[in-house]
Design a protein around this motif. Structure first.
Motif, PDB file in Angstrom:
ATOM      1  N   GLU A   1      41.268  45.919  42.938  1.00 14.19           N
ATOM      2  CA  GLU A   1      41.588  44.687  43.672  1.00 14.19           C
ATOM      3  C   GLU A   1      40.308  44.004  44.155  1.00 14.19           C
ATOM      4  OE1 GLU A   1      44.767  43.796  43.860  1.00 14.19           O
ATOM      5  OE2 GLU A   1      45.468  45.703  43.011  1.00 14.19           O
ATOM      6  N   CYS A   2      39.387  44.797  44.706  1.00 11.27           N
ATOM      7  CA  CYS A   2      38.205  44.220  45.367  1.00 11.27           C
ATOM      8  C   CYS A   2      36.952  44.267  44.493  1.00 11.27           C
ATOM      9  CB  CYS A   2      37.922  44.978  46.662  1.00 11.27           C
ATOM     10  SG  CYS A   2      39.362  45.121  47.727  1.00 11.27           S
TER      11      CYS A   2
ATOM     12  N   CYS B   1      37.457  49.751  43.493  1.00 12.92           N
ATOM     13  CA  CYS B   1      38.825  49.301  43.743  1.00 12.92           C
ATOM     14  C   CYS B   1      39.122  48.140  42.789  1.00 12.92           C
ATOM     15  CB  CYS B   1      38.971  48.848  45.197  1.00 12.92           C
ATOM     16  SG  CYS B   1      40.510  47.971  45.516  1.00 12.92           S
TER      17      CYS B   1
ATOM     18  N   CYS C   1      40.045  52.495  49.733  1.00 15.43           N
ATOM     19  CA  CYS C   1      39.101  51.385  49.665  1.00 15.43           C
ATOM     20  C   CYS C   1      38.774  50.898  51.078  1.00 15.43           C
ATOM     21  CB  CYS C   1      39.694  50.246  48.831  1.00 15.43           C
ATOM     22  SG  CYS C   1      38.686  48.754  48.861  1.00 15.43           S
TER      23      CYS C   1
ATOM     24  N   CYS D   1      39.923  46.865  51.375  1.00 14.99           N
ATOM     25  CA  CYS D   1      41.316  46.406  51.495  1.00 14.99           C
ATOM     26  C   CYS D   1      42.268  47.485  52.003  1.00 14.99           C
ATOM     27  CB  CYS D   1      41.815  45.863  50.157  1.00 14.99           C
ATOM     28  SG  CYS D   1      42.131  47.122  48.912  1.00 14.99           S
TER      29      CYS D   1
HETATM   30 ZN   LIG Z   1      40.154  47.223  47.703  1.00 15.97          ZN
END
Ligand SMILES: [Zn+2]
Lengths: 389, 134
Positions: free
Chosen positions: B37-38, B35, B21, B24
């Motif tokens: 997370e993002c 991703c 990614c 991050c």
């Molecule tokens: Zn990420």
């Protein structure tokens, strides 16, 4: 949201039912449930059917319309919908039916689950089950469905000192419960040594650690609570419904000893019911493998993480204890016809809450929980039911 | 099955190419478009990232009941490998006595035949892991 009651239940025996086709199974369970609810049939607003893989097992898709047709409901042109989430197909179908009635969109709904698994051989059947896992990144490389659960068992033994005997005790206990259930596929008690000395499937799991291949169906009738008294003296209230998902592949989870989808779904359900795990007297949990029951009783909050094996060994999950787990015999002994399993769990809870479970009756059963899992925990659905009168 | 279904995964299955990614820095295998997370911030920023191929056994099983295409390989070792980059991969361990495999064992990736679709069908290749010997 309106309150919803279960006013009818029906099921078939589970097992190798050579004489019955998928449609025979679905119709038998469905008609039994409609009959149990004292319905003529014209009151039914919709049908939901849980089915994992009829296309693979019997070359037939379009199961919603098929079951509606052969149960005589196509005359009323009712909406019929099939729900698929691997082993959680039944539980998810139940949730769809519940939400439909709770929302006010419908008043009376039939929810069924059916699977015909023995029309293909054992090897093929196991391969179809594995389609619940990640085909491209797990199954393709040789990970069978039992192997994925065996890897969970290995890690649980490593992280929490869970023993092989404790895991095997799940099978012993569930066969004991199954011996009290005339609808169970296996109605014989087994010894601990039988589990430990069985043929290896995916080490450390052996044959008696795995639920069998089964044919079967189960069905329930859901009704708006205000109208339920018209049809039954013992309506069972659906207190809560929780569902969650997680990564499809087991390897992509930080902790493989917890099915986060189960703990989150349970959390949502307990919140809706305004109850805690301590309020539950009996639970039907998804023991497709012995280790799965250990995870389930921990993830549902009945025992702390890592203590499930010990609790099982101490008899804390047996009929007669404060919390009876899998009084039906569970998937292990009752049988596991994929799409039917989640509905059969509900049928067992209703039977118990009505006080009609005979030799396996939980004394004064008031609140019960069902947990139905798809794949290696990528889908989990939790329901809480209560006797209201 | 058509060849395309398998051919499109070749760079990952042959060369352990995942993604990193760009937002991050987290590494994923197999590749993901987004991703987790993002999410939206990672769109268009997931860059190919080749794993080094080294890791250790996180958990394992010895498979005795095998699918039909792997019947001749049984019993075989199936494992979840934790790679040095932190990602985990489900794969076979070969050139190893099933009695020797253990959690924490160091392994590295190699390319082998995974399975074949009958006598005249497609032969599939991909990664398996072998013990690292000192
Ligand atoms: Zn990420």
């Amino acid at each position: 949201m309106r309150d919803v009651a279960i006013i009818g239940i029906g099921d078939t025996k589970f097992g190798e039912l050579w004489g019955m086709s998928l449609r025979d199974l679905g119709i038998t369970a469905g008609l039994a449930a409609i009959n149990d609810a004292n319905l003529s049939g014209d009151e039914i607003d919709a049908l939901y059917v849980g089915n994992m893989s009829a296309g693979k097992y019997v070359d037939q898709e379009h199961i919603g319309a098929l079951i509606a047709d052969y149960s005589g409901m196509s005359k009323n042109y009712i909406p019929a919908t099939r729900i698929e989430a691997a082993g959680a197909s039944g539980g998810l179908a139940f949730r769809q039916g519940y939400m439909s009635v709770a929302s006010g969109a419908t008043d009376i709904v039939v929810v069924g689950g059916a699977e015909k698994m023995t029309d293909v051989g054992d090897v093929i059947s196991t391969e179809i089950q594995a389609m619940a896992a990640d085909q491209q990144w797990e199954t393709f490389f040789g990970a069978t469905f039992p192997a994925l659960h065996a890897m969970i068992a290995r890690r649980h033994m490593h992280d929490y000192n869970t023993t092989r005997d404790q895991i095997a005790q799940v099978a012993v206990k569930n066969h004991k419960h199954g011996s009290l259930n005339p609808k169970a596929q296996f109605q014989k008690e087994i010894k601990l040594e039988t589990v430990l000395k069985a043929a290896p499937v995916a080490d450390p799991l052996k044959m008696f650690d795995c639920a069998p291949v089964s044919d079967g169906a189960a069905a329930v009738v859901l009704c708006d609570m205000d109208k339920a008294k018209k049809y039954t003296d013992t309506p069972i209230k659906v207190l809560a419904s929780g569902q969650a998902s997680d990564t499809l592949a087991l390897a992509h989870r930080k902790n493989i000893c917890e099915f986060k989808a189960t703990s989150v779904a349970a959390c949502r359900a307990f919140k809706q019911a305004k109850l805690t795990p301590n309020d539950i007297q009996l639970a039907e949990v998804h023991d497709n493998f012995t280790i799965s029951e250990i995870l389930a009783i921990e993830d549902l909050g009945f025992f702390p993480k890592g203590e499930g094996g010990k609790a099982t060994e101490n008899g804390e999950t047996e009929l007669g204890s404060k919390l009876a787990i899998n009084t039906s015999g569970g998937l292990k002994a009752r049988g596991d016809p994929m799409g039917a399993t989640g509905i059969a769990q509900i049928v067992e809870l209703v039977t118990q809450l009505r006080g009609e479970a005979g030799k396996r009756q939980v004394t004064n059963a008031k609140v019960g929980l069902a947990q139905n899992v798809g794949g290696t925990g990528a889908t989990s659905v939790v329901h809480i039911l209560e006797r209201v009168n | 099955m058509t060849v395309a279904r398998f051919w499109r995964e070749n760079s990952s299955r042959y060369n352990l190419v995942g993604v990193k990614c760009g937002n991050c820095g987290k590494v994923f295998f197999p590749p993901r478009t987004i991703c987790p997370e993002c999410r939206r911030l990672s769109i268009g920023k997931m860059e190919p990232y080749k794993l080094r191929g080294e890791g250790e056994v996180f958990t394992f099983s010895i498979v005795h009941d095998a699918p039909s295409q792997l019947e001749l390989q049984k019993p075989y070792i199936m494992a979840i490998i934790e790679m040095t980059e932190g990602v985990r991969i489900t794969a076979q361990i070969i050139d190893c006595d099933p009695a020797e495999v253990h959690i924490g064992m160091k392994v590295r990736a190699t390319m082998r035949k995974i399975r074949e679709e009958g006598a005249s069908g497609i032969i599939h290749y991909g990664y398996k892991f072998i013990p690292v010997t000192k």
